[in-house]
Design a protein around this motif. Structure first.
Motif, PDB file in Angstrom:
ATOM      1  N   GLU A  15     -36.282 -25.038   5.641  1.00 21.52           N
ATOM      2  CA  GLU A  15     -36.826 -26.088   6.502  1.00 21.52           C
ATOM      3  C   GLU A  15     -36.704 -27.435   5.803  1.00 21.52           C
ATOM      4  O   GLU A  15     -37.011 -27.571   4.633  1.00 21.52           O
ATOM      5  CB  GLU A  15     -38.288 -25.774   6.808  1.00 21.52           C
ATOM      6  CG  GLU A  15     -38.931 -26.757   7.752  1.00 21.52           C
ATOM      7  CD  GLU A  15     -40.403 -26.444   7.988  1.00 21.52           C
ATOM      8  OE1 GLU A  15     -40.956 -27.048   8.915  1.00 21.52           O
ATOM      9  OE2 GLU A  15     -40.991 -25.626   7.261  1.00 21.52           O
ATOM     10  N   THR A  17     -34.595 -31.664   5.854  1.00 19.88           N
ATOM     11  CA  THR A  17     -33.530 -32.560   6.304  1.00 19.88           C
ATOM     12  C   THR A  17     -32.376 -32.517   5.318  1.00 19.88           C
ATOM     13  O   THR A  17     -32.577 -32.581   4.111  1.00 19.88           O
ATOM     14  CB  THR A  17     -34.056 -34.003   6.446  1.00 19.88           C
ATOM     15  OG1 THR A  17     -35.128 -34.000   7.403  1.00 19.88           O
ATOM     16  CG2 THR A  17     -32.972 -34.948   6.921  1.00 19.88           C
ATOM     17  N   ILE A  34     -29.028 -33.428   9.542  1.00 18.83           N
ATOM     18  CA  ILE A  34     -29.595 -32.329  10.320  1.00 18.83           C
ATOM     19  C   ILE A  34     -30.997 -32.049   9.802  1.00 18.83           C
ATOM     20  O   ILE A  34     -31.182 -31.848   8.601  1.00 18.83           O
ATOM     21  CB  ILE A  34     -28.754 -31.048  10.208  1.00 18.83           C
ATOM     22  CG1 ILE A  34     -27.349 -31.276  10.738  1.00 18.83           C
ATOM     23  CG2 ILE A  34     -29.437 -29.888  10.951  1.00 18.83           C
ATOM     24  CD1 ILE A  34     -26.429 -30.088  10.575  1.00 18.83           C
ATOM     25  N   THR A  35     -31.957 -32.060  10.700  1.00 12.19           N
ATOM     26  CA  THR A  35     -33.319 -31.653  10.360  1.00 12.19           C
ATOM     27  C   THR A  35     -33.570 -30.305  11.016  1.00 12.19           C
ATOM     28  O   THR A  35     -33.416 -30.166  12.231  1.00 12.19           O
ATOM     29  CB  THR A  35     -34.349 -32.689  10.839  1.00 12.19           C
ATOM     30  OG1 THR A  35     -34.078 -33.945  10.190  1.00 12.19           O
ATOM     31  CG2 THR A  35     -35.770 -32.246  10.507  1.00 12.19           C
ATOM     32  N   LEU A  36     -33.925 -29.318  10.176  1.00 10.77           N
ATOM     33  CA  LEU A  36     -34.244 -27.972  10.654  1.00 10.77           C
ATOM     34  C   LEU A  36     -35.751 -27.784  10.595  1.00 10.77           C
ATOM     35  O   LEU A  36     -36.363 -27.985   9.544  1.00 10.77           O
ATOM     36  CB  LEU A  36     -33.568 -26.917   9.788  1.00 10.77           C
ATOM     37  CG  LEU A  36     -32.038 -26.968   9.710  1.00 10.77           C
ATOM     38  CD1 LEU A  36     -31.521 -25.895   8.763  1.00 10.77           C
ATOM     39  CD2 LEU A  36     -31.429 -26.817  11.091  1.00 10.77           C
ATOM     40  N   ASN A  37     -36.332 -27.428  11.712  1.00 10.10           N
ATOM     41  CA  ASN A  37     -37.779 -27.227  11.798  1.00 10.10           C
ATOM     42  C   ASN A  37     -38.122 -25.741  11.810  1.00 10.10           C
ATOM     43  O   ASN A  37     -37.339 -24.920  12.285  1.00 10.10           O
ATOM     44  CB  ASN A  37     -38.318 -27.898  13.070  1.00 10.10           C
ATOM     45  CG  ASN A  37     -38.052 -29.388  13.055  1.00 10.10           C
ATOM     46  OD1 ASN A  37     -38.478 -30.101  12.163  1.00 10.10           O
ATOM     47  ND2 ASN A  37     -37.307 -29.860  14.050  1.00 10.10           N
ATOM     48  N   THR A  41     -36.084 -25.397  15.863  1.00 11.16           N
ATOM     49  CA  THR A  41     -35.485 -26.532  16.560  1.00 11.16           C
ATOM     50  C   THR A  41     -34.780 -27.402  15.526  1.00 11.16           C
ATOM     51  O   THR A  41     -35.054 -27.312  14.331  1.00 11.16           O
ATOM     52  CB  THR A  41     -36.529 -27.371  17.320  1.00 11.16           C
ATOM     53  OG1 THR A  41     -37.477 -27.901  16.390  1.00 11.16           O
ATOM     54  CG2 THR A  41     -37.225 -26.538  18.391  1.00 11.16           C
ATOM     55  N   TYR A  42     -33.875 -28.219  16.011  1.00 12.22           N
ATOM     56  CA  TYR A  42     -33.131 -29.108  15.118  1.00 12.22           C
ATOM     57  C   TYR A  42     -32.964 -30.475  15.748  1.00 12.22           C
ATOM     58  O   TYR A  42     -33.060 -30.647  16.963  1.00 12.22           O
ATOM     59  CB  TYR A  42     -31.757 -28.523  14.764  1.00 12.22           C
ATOM     60  CG  TYR A  42     -30.755 -28.574  15.909  1.00 12.22           C
ATOM     61  CD1 TYR A  42     -29.942 -29.692  16.101  1.00 12.22           C
ATOM     62  CD2 TYR A  42     -30.627 -27.524  16.811  1.00 12.22           C
ATOM     63  CE1 TYR A  42     -29.038 -29.749  17.150  1.00 12.22           C
ATOM     64  CE2 TYR A  42     -29.735 -27.570  17.858  1.00 12.22           C
ATOM     65  CZ  TYR A  42     -28.935 -28.690  18.018  1.00 12.22           C
ATOM     66  OH  TYR A  42     -28.048 -28.759  19.060  1.00 12.22           O
ATOM     67  N   LEU A  44     -29.898 -33.335  15.207  1.00 17.40           N
ATOM     68  CA  LEU A  44     -28.606 -33.639  14.594  1.00 17.40           C
ATOM     69  C   LEU A  44     -28.253 -35.084  14.917  1.00 17.40           C
ATOM     70  O   LEU A  44     -28.158 -35.452  16.085  1.00 17.40           O
ATOM     71  CB  LEU A  44     -27.522 -32.703  15.131  1.00 17.40           C
ATOM     72  CG  LEU A  44     -26.072 -33.059  14.801  1.00 17.40           C
ATOM     73  CD1 LEU A  44     -25.810 -32.980  13.306  1.00 17.40           C
ATOM     74  CD2 LEU A  44     -25.119 -32.158  15.570  1.00 17.40           C
ATOM     75  N   ASN A  60     -30.832 -33.028  20.108  1.00 18.62           N
ATOM     76  CA  ASN A  60     -31.978 -32.176  19.804  1.00 18.62           C
ATOM     77  C   ASN A  60     -31.749 -30.839  20.477  1.00 18.62           C
ATOM     78  O   ASN A  60     -31.243 -30.784  21.594  1.00 18.62           O
ATOM     79  CB  ASN A  60     -33.274 -32.779  20.359  1.00 18.62           C
ATOM     80  CG  ASN A  60     -33.603 -34.104  19.719  1.00 18.62           C
ATOM     81  OD1 ASN A  60     -34.175 -34.137  18.656  1.00 18.62           O
ATOM     82  ND2 ASN A  60     -33.222 -35.199  20.365  1.00 18.62           N
ATOM     83  N   LEU A  74     -26.255 -23.903  15.940  1.00 25.41           N
ATOM     84  CA  LEU A  74     -26.934 -24.952  16.697  1.00 25.41           C
ATOM     85  C   LEU A  74     -26.533 -24.822  18.159  1.00 25.41           C
ATOM     86  O   LEU A  74     -25.351 -24.919  18.493  1.00 25.41           O
ATOM     87  CB  LEU A  74     -26.552 -26.341  16.163  1.00 25.41           C
ATOM     88  CG  LEU A  74     -26.724 -26.590  14.667  1.00 25.41           C
ATOM     89  CD1 LEU A  74     -26.310 -28.020  14.324  1.00 25.41           C
ATOM     90  CD2 LEU A  74     -28.136 -26.308  14.218  1.00 25.41           C
TER      91      LEU A  74
END
Length: 117
Positions: A15, A17, A34-37, A41-42, A44, A60, A74
């Motif tokens: 998890e 960025t 890319i932020t991975l939650n 969810t992401y 980009l 998103n 994704l």
């Protein structure tokens, strides 16, 4: 059957960025964030460097892990790479078929983790 008892999805702190500049056929490079939650969810964000006004876009969506828990996909991306191998504090962009990119430019397809969420 794949052994999923120890995989990137459950053994790494994935998890967060990730940022990097990946090669581009008709520009100076694609600045990719890319932020991975944790909720799968992401976000980009891409900036095409050297294009008029450094064309930026944000997408998103949701992502899922492949069966062996080593790659993410994704959702909502078509006609562009949408798979990444998850490593320790790195994402490795995969080719359109989901394979690792090899050769002299392989190191240019890595995104480094810049913060933990």
């Amino acid at each position: 059957m794949a052994d999923t008892s120890h995989s990137a999805s459950n053994a790494l702190d994935w998890e967060g960025t990730y940022k990097g500049i990946v090669p581009c056929a008709d520009c100076e490079g694609i600045q990719t964030t890319i932020t991975l939650n944790k909720n799968l969810t992401y976000v980009l964000t891409t900036v095409y460097l050297g294009k008029e006004n450094d064309a930026e876009s944000e997408l998103n969506g949701k992502f899922f892990w492949n069966a062996d828990g080593l790659k993410i996909v994704l959702e909502g991306i078509e006609n562009a790479p949408n798979q990444y191998f998850v490593g320790e504090n790195k994402l490795f962009q995969l080719d359109m078929k989901g394979n690792r990119i090899t050769g002299n430019l392989a190191k240019n397809y890595q995104l480094q983790k810049v913060n933990q969420l």
